[in-house]
Motif scaffolding. Structure first.
Motif, short mmCIF file in Angstrom:
data_model
loop_
_atom_site.label_atom_id
_atom_site.label_comp_id
_atom_site.label_asym_id
_atom_site.label_seq_id
_atom_site.Cartn_x
_atom_site.Cartn_y
_atom_site.Cartn_z
N ALA A 168 -6.96 17.75 -3.16
CA ALA A 168 -7.86 16.89 -2.40
C ALA A 168 -7.43 15.43 -2.50
N ALA A 169 -7.01 15.00 -3.68
CA ALA A 169 -6.55 13.62 -3.86
C ALA A 169 -5.27 13.37 -3.07
N LEU A 170 -4.35 14.33 -3.08
CA LEU A 170 -3.12 14.17 -2.30
C LEU A 170 -3.41 14.07 -0.80
N LEU A 171 -4.33 14.91 -0.34
CA LEU A 171 -4.70 14.84 1.08
C LEU A 171 -5.37 13.52 1.42
N ALA A 172 -6.18 13.00 0.51
CA ALA A 172 -6.85 11.71 0.75
C ALA A 172 -5.83 10.57 0.79
N ILE A 173 -4.82 10.63 -0.08
CA ILE A 173 -3.78 9.60 -0.07
C ILE A 173 -2.99 9.67 1.23
N LYS A 174 -2.63 10.86 1.66
CA LYS A 174 -1.90 11.00 2.91
C LYS A 174 -2.71 10.53 4.10
N MET A 202 0.82 -1.20 0.00
CA MET A 202 0.00 0.00 0.00
C MET A 202 0.86 1.26 0.00
N LEU A 203 1.96 1.23 0.74
CA LEU A 203 2.81 2.41 0.83
C LEU A 203 3.48 2.72 -0.51
N GLY A 204 3.88 1.68 -1.23
CA GLY A 204 4.49 1.89 -2.55
C GLY A 204 3.53 2.53 -3.53
N PHE A 205 2.28 2.06 -3.54
CA PHE A 205 1.27 2.65 -4.42
C PHE A 205 0.99 4.08 -4.03
N ALA A 206 0.96 4.35 -2.73
CA ALA A 206 0.70 5.72 -2.27
C ALA A 206 1.83 6.66 -2.68
N GLU A 207 3.06 6.19 -2.58
CA GLU A 207 4.20 7.02 -3.00
C GLU A 207 4.15 7.29 -4.50
N PHE A 208 3.84 6.25 -5.28
CA PHE A 208 3.78 6.39 -6.73
C PHE A 208 2.68 7.37 -7.14
N SER A 209 1.48 7.18 -6.61
CA SER A 209 0.37 8.05 -6.99
C SER A 209 0.58 9.47 -6.48
N ALA A 210 1.22 9.64 -5.32
CA ALA A 210 1.51 10.98 -4.82
C ALA A 210 2.52 11.68 -5.74
N GLY A 211 3.48 10.94 -6.25
CA GLY A 211 4.44 11.51 -7.18
C GLY A 211 3.80 11.95 -8.48
N ILE A 212 2.90 11.12 -9.00
CA ILE A 212 2.17 11.48 -10.22
C ILE A 212 1.32 12.72 -9.99
#
Length: 77
Positions: free
Chosen positions: A65-71, A1-11
């Motif tokens: 909003a998406a970045l805050l939701a991922i965090k 989950m953390l890897g996907f969160a890092e990837f999507s946050a970077g995008i």
């Protein structure tokens, strides 16, 4: 989950930078290049430039909003 969160946050961070550049550049482009102050209110180029600015600003809000939701999801897990 953390890897996907890092990837999507970077995008989303990259998309955020592009949208910010478009939103910031649309205002001086409309004023200086298009001379929007001298054109009539319903001019199609002025309307398109205002629409571009509006869509970029809405995209900025959605990306934030998406970045805050991922965090939030990362902090909850």
């Amino acid at each position: 989950m953390l890897g996907f969160a890092e990837f999507s946050a970077g995008i989303l961070d990259g998309l955020l930078l592009v949208l910010l550049a478009v939103a910031v550049a649309a205002v001086p482009f409309g004023i200086v290049v298009l001379q929007a102050m001298r054109r009539r209110a319903g001019d199609p180029t002025v309307v398109r430039t205002a629409g571009l600015f509006t869509r970029a600003a809405a995209g900025l809000a959605l990306c934030e909003a998406a970045l805050l939701a991922i965090k939030l999801l990362v902090l909850r897990s």
